[in-house]
Design an enzyme around this catalytic site. Structure first.
Site, short mmCIF file in Angstrom:
data_model
loop_
_atom_site.label_atom_id
_atom_site.label_comp_id
_atom_site.label_asym_id
_atom_site.label_seq_id
_atom_site.Cartn_x
_atom_site.Cartn_y
_atom_site.Cartn_z
N LYS A 162 1.88 2.07 3.65
CA LYS A 162 0.48 1.70 3.43
C LYS A 162 -0.51 2.81 3.83
O LYS A 162 -1.71 2.56 3.97
CB LYS A 162 0.09 0.40 4.15
CG LYS A 162 0.93 -0.82 3.87
CD LYS A 162 1.35 -1.00 2.44
CE LYS A 162 0.27 -1.39 1.49
NZ LYS A 162 0.83 -1.50 0.11
N GLY A 164 -1.09 5.54 1.99
CA GLY A 164 -1.68 6.18 0.81
C GLY A 164 -0.65 7.10 0.16
O GLY A 164 -0.98 8.06 -0.56
N ARG A 166 1.57 6.54 -2.27
CA ARG A 166 1.64 6.52 -3.73
C ARG A 166 0.53 7.38 -4.33
O ARG A 166 0.78 8.14 -5.26
CB ARG A 166 1.57 5.08 -4.25
CG ARG A 166 1.50 4.93 -5.75
CD ARG A 166 2.66 5.57 -6.50
NE ARG A 166 3.95 5.00 -6.13
CZ ARG A 166 5.11 5.59 -6.39
NH1 ARG A 166 5.17 6.77 -6.98
NH2 ARG A 166 6.25 5.00 -6.04
N ARG A 243 -2.85 6.76 8.55
CA ARG A 243 -4.08 6.00 8.37
C ARG A 243 -4.34 5.24 9.67
O ARG A 243 -3.37 4.94 10.39
CB ARG A 243 -3.82 5.04 7.20
CG ARG A 243 -4.90 4.09 6.83
CD ARG A 243 -4.37 3.19 5.73
NE ARG A 243 -5.40 2.32 5.18
CZ ARG A 243 -5.17 1.40 4.25
NH1 ARG A 243 -3.96 1.23 3.77
NH2 ARG A 243 -6.15 0.64 3.80
N LYS A 368 -2.47 -1.51 -5.18
CA LYS A 368 -3.02 -0.46 -4.30
C LYS A 368 -4.52 -0.65 -4.23
O LYS A 368 -5.21 -0.61 -5.26
CB LYS A 368 -2.72 0.94 -4.86
CG LYS A 368 -1.26 1.19 -5.16
CD LYS A 368 -0.40 1.24 -3.90
CE LYS A 368 1.06 1.42 -4.28
NZ LYS A 368 1.94 1.31 -3.13
N GLY A 369 -5.00 -0.88 -3.02
CA GLY A 369 -6.42 -1.12 -2.84
C GLY A 369 -6.74 -2.61 -2.89
O GLY A 369 -7.73 -3.02 -3.49
N HIS A 372 -8.58 -6.96 1.80
CA HIS A 372 -7.94 -7.46 3.02
C HIS A 372 -8.60 -8.76 3.48
O HIS A 372 -9.80 -8.94 3.29
CB HIS A 372 -8.06 -6.42 4.15
CG HIS A 372 -7.34 -5.14 3.85
ND1 HIS A 372 -7.42 -4.03 4.67
CD2 HIS A 372 -6.53 -4.77 2.82
CE1 HIS A 372 -6.68 -3.06 4.16
NE2 HIS A 372 -6.14 -3.48 3.04
N1 LIG Z 1 -6.77 6.56 -4.98
C1 LIG Z 1 -6.30 5.46 -4.44
N2 LIG Z 1 -6.19 4.32 -5.16
C2 LIG Z 1 -5.70 3.19 -4.59
N3 LIG Z 1 -5.28 3.12 -3.31
C3 LIG Z 1 -5.37 4.23 -2.56
C4 LIG Z 1 -5.87 5.43 -3.09
N4 LIG Z 1 -5.85 6.36 -2.10
C5 LIG Z 1 -5.36 5.76 -1.02
N5 LIG Z 1 -5.07 4.48 -1.29
C6 LIG Z 1 -4.54 3.54 -0.30
O1 LIG Z 1 -3.16 3.48 -0.47
C7 LIG Z 1 -2.76 2.29 0.21
C8 LIG Z 1 -1.34 1.96 -0.16
O2 LIG Z 1 -0.55 2.89 0.50
P1 LIG Z 1 0.88 3.30 0.00
O3 LIG Z 1 0.83 3.76 -1.40
O4 LIG Z 1 1.43 4.25 1.00
O5 LIG Z 1 1.63 1.90 0.08
S1 LIG Z 1 3.20 1.65 0.09
O6 LIG Z 1 3.67 1.87 1.46
O7 LIG Z 1 3.82 2.55 -0.89
O8 LIG Z 1 3.30 0.24 -0.30
C9 LIG Z 1 -3.78 1.27 -0.23
O9 LIG Z 1 -3.88 0.30 0.78
P2 LIG Z 1 -4.65 -1.07 0.58
O10 LIG Z 1 -6.10 -0.70 0.37
O11 LIG Z 1 -4.49 -1.81 1.84
O12 LIG Z 1 -4.05 -1.76 -0.60
C10 LIG Z 1 -5.04 2.11 -0.42
O13 LIG Z 1 -5.99 1.91 0.59
#
Ligand SMILES: Nc1ncnc2c1ncn2[C@@H]1O[C@H](COP(=O)(O)OS(=O)(=O)O)[C@@H](OP(=O)(O)O)[C@H]1O
Length: 406
Positions: A162, A164, A166, A243, A368-369, A372
């Site tokens: 979580k 970031g 991806r 993070r 993603k995003g 919460h």
């Molecule tokens: N550009 C962009 N678009 C969307 N999301 C973004 C981006 N950059 C960072 N993030 C943040 O990435 C969080 C998810 O992290 P991961 O990709 O590491 O998650 S995972 O562990 O693979 O499930 C995800 O967490 P959440 O907001 O809690 O969903 C995002 O905050």
């Protein structure tokens, strides 16, 4: 006058029938051989002509024309090109492929890229949505061309869940010298017994100068992972997207909640005993955020200089800045710049201006995003206090203040 022979020919000037047939046959054979030789020479001449070179950074029309030409050509035509031209063609095709979105905003596709989708590692072999979307066409072509080879990764995004991860991998894939496996292999935590050959086979083909990468965020908290990665290669570059551990814990909980809406509240899972304020460090959502403890294990096997710590917060507020650091760390030319990003107001996150292989913008999917849930501010405060000493230790160890503690 001598009598005519049976066929009406003069017996003295007439040749035996078999001899004349033989001569004709010889003549035909000669002309066949000559035309074969001429044909061969022409083919050789074609073979030594250089294939048309298309400027990679050129306009979309040129790239489009290239795509049509190459894709229209069958493997036999491609095989006629000299090796250097074929390498270049393959590189061009790889670049075109990378421009194609590896995961659309479609929920199903996006789910295939999630770290915890069951059977993804097996899917990498060919049946998984993630692998087939990203790798099959290019991999198949490379196989036909017998170009490029599969390499063990030289750089791995090892965490954190979580953080970031991806976003970082998808942004990095824009770079022409980065080739990454789309789904998470989970080799060093779940599939180590399958062996390095199995792991390598998951990787996309690369040409000389290209870096092979993968991301599996759970490696960062897997006790065996540092020694295992070091045994693969002591030179592996490690990237950790970190993070604020409190937001990370809430994000982790939000993901679980989206799959199992009946789980207890975040507040109740946080504490062993709410009245004493004792935090339950055995809960993985809390445990993962104690970065200093996990890092200690990695530093037994890798020098800190071989690890790059990317700020998950800055990856959102300044993606090009963070990508600049990552490209430097990987020894890549700084190709990914602020020109590649735009802020999508609806998504609330930076997105890529151009999806791979198309001119359309590309944001990460809806997993993603996520929004919460509201957490009791007193609980958030207690968690901040809990993490503070670990955060300070982590800043010391990495030489970088991530600013989570005011
Ligand atoms: N550009 C962009 N678009 C969307 N999301 C973004 C981006 N950059 C960072 N993030 C943040 O990435 C969080 C998810 O992290 P991961 O990709 O590491 O998650 S995972 O562990 O693979 O499930 C995800 O967490 P959440 O907001 O809690 O969903 C995002 O905050």
């Amino acid at each position: 006058m001598a009598p005519l022979g049976p066929a009406g020919a003069h017996p003295a000037s007439a040749e035996p029938l078999s001899r004349s047939v033989f001569r004709k046959f010889l003549l035909m054979l000669c002309s066949l051989l000559t035309s074969l030789y001429v044909f061969y020479c022409l083919a050789e001449r074609c073979r030594t002509l250089s294939a048309p070179v298309v400027e990679l950074s050129g306009g979309s029309e040129e790239v489009g024309a290239l795509g049509r030409g190459v894709l229209a050509a069958g493997p036999k035509e491609l095989a006629l090109w000299p090796a250097a031209a074929r390498s270049k063609r393959l590189l061009q095709l790889q670049r075109r492929r990378r421009r194609r979105p590896p995961a659309s905003n479609n929920d199903h596709d996006e789910a295939a890229w999630e770290e915890d989708t069951p059977g993804l590692a097996a899917g990498l072999g060919g049946s998984g949505a993630g692998s087939s979307v990203a790798e099959a066409p290019q991999g198949t072509l490379a196989l036909l061309l017998d170009e490029g080879s599969k390499q063990l990764p030289q750089a791995i995004i090892i965490g954190v869940k979580k953080g970031g991860t991806r976003a970082l991998l998808e942004f990095l894939r824009v770079h022409p010298d980065v080739r990454a496996v789309g789904a998470e292999p989970h080799f060093f935590d779940r599939s180590y017994d399958k062996g390095l050959a199995w792991y390598r086979d998951l990787m996309p083909r690369t040409l000389e100068g290209q870096i092979t990468m993968e991301k599996t965020p759970s490696y960062f908290v897997t006790r065996e992972a540092p020694a295992r990665i070091s045994a693969m290669s002591k030179d592996t570059k490690l990237i950790v997207v970190v993070r604020d551990p409190v937001t990370r814990a809430i994000s982790d909980y939000t993901q679980t909640l989206s799959k199992r809406p009946d789980i207890p509240t975040f507040e109740s899972l946080t504490f062993k005993n709410r009245s004493t304020g004792l935090i339950d460090t055995s809960w993985s959502a809390i445990q993962i955020g104690i970065y200093a403890k996990h890092l200690e294990l990695w530093l037994r096997h890798f020098p800190v200089g071989q690890m790059l710590f990317v700020s998950g917060e800055r990856l959102i507020s300044d993606p090009a800045g963070e990508l600049g650091r990552v490209q430097d760390f990987l020894g890549l030319k700084r190709i990914i710049t602020d020109k590649h990003f735009y802020f999508n107001k609806t998504k609330g996150f930076p997105c890529l201006k151009k999806a791979e292989g198309s001119s359309k913008p590309h944001c990460l999917g809806k997993t993603k995003g996520r929004t919460h849930p509201e957490i009791d501010p007193a609980v958030v405060q207690r968690l901040r206090e809990f993490y503070r000493p670990f955060n300070l230790k982590f800043y010391q160890m990495t030489g970088h203040d991530f600013g989570w503690d005011g």
